[in-house]
Design a protein around this motif. Structure first.
Motif: not given
Length: 294
Positions: A151-173
């Protein structure tokens, strides 16, 4: 005793889902602290069988009714308000045999329950744009046995996986926010939020850096030249004033002083004018005194 129907099973599942629980089949269960676990047992209840926890008799009916509840149709056990002491191996065994004898227990009802905390961690302390960042959801569940949601800001993220890691290859603001995670079927028992602050970094090209450096250098040179010119003019002015003082006191040249008029004898001088009159002229003498040069 009423027969078990599909509608009844679905109703039980719906009610348990409202309480933040999930119906599990026999096997391994991992549930967060404070949630509810439903231990499935497909057999009808019988006085010849009891539930045990870590080979110790579990007095379901004599215990706090808010802690345990038993489905009289299927003998499935529900454990509410989970804490770490509720973890262990649950079995449905005969009452007149030794608990160590696994053959007298219903294998289809045997379940290992793990009660865990859920926490989020970030692999870096300071996060800047373009950086690779990984958020990890930590639990004490057996590895690779659970599915996770983010979840981001209490809203569930729509991700293609259910892993215990959330990866950002290049974060932005835009990725700045409060992140939390939870076991897939326990969204209401998510972890504490972890704030991810992505700092903005201005990327300046090499050409701009060179031009800026030259401008700064040129400005410094102009300031230095102005200061040098001012000091030179000031020094020249001081030298002129010094020379003037030295000429006055040192007397490098002839000075005429004590000039005075001395009365003299009066004599008559005939002036030839058109009128023919005589003018009286008075003359004076000037004494010049010469001083030696220094």
């Amino acid at each position: 005793m009423y027969p078990v129907t599909v509608q009844h099973s679905l109703l039980v599942a719906f009610l348990l889902s409202l309480k933040g629980s999930y119906i599990h089949s026999a096997g391994d269960i991992c549930a967060p602290v404070g949630s509810t676990a439903h231990l499935s047992c497909p057999y009808k209840c019988s006085n010849k069988y009891i539930w045990t926890l870590n080979k110790k008799r579990l007095n379901v009916f004599k215990s706090d009714r808010k802690k345990y509840s038993l489905d009289t149709n299927t003998c499935s056990l529900t454990v509410q308000n989970l804490n770490e002491t509720d973890g262990g191996i649950y079995r449905y065994c005969k009452t007149d045999v030794d608990d160590d004898d696994d053959d007298d227990c219903r294998k289809r009802c045997t379940t290992t329950l793990c009660v865990t905390d859920v926490q989020v961690s970030v692999d870096v302390n300071r996060v800047t744009e373009g950086q690779k960042v990984t958020l990890t959801c930590h639990t004490s569940c057996p590895p690779n046995t659970q599915s996770f949601i983010w979840m981001k800001n209490t809203q569930r993220l729509d991700l293609p996986h259910f892993r215990n890691e959330l990866c950002f290859d290049g974060v932005s603001s835009e990725d700045t926010g409060r992140y939390s995670c939870a076991l897939k079927h326990y969204k209401s028992f998510s972890s504490a939020e972890r704030f991810l602050n992505v700092s903005y970094v201005m990327i300046v090209s090499t050409g701009i850096i060179i031009v800026s450096s030259l401008l700064v250098l040129l400005t410094l040179m102009m300031i230095g030249a102005a200061v040098w010119r001012r000091r030179k003019n000031l020094r020249r002015r001081e030298e002129n004033e010094s020379n003037t003082q030295s000429t006055i006191h040192g007397l490098p040249y002839t000075v005429y002083e004590n000039v005075r008029a001395v009365p003299s004898t009066t004599f008559n001088m005939k002036r030839i004018e058109k009128s023919g009159h005589e003018d009286e002229v008075q003359h004076g003498y000037v004494n010049f005194r010469t001083f030696p040069k220094a």
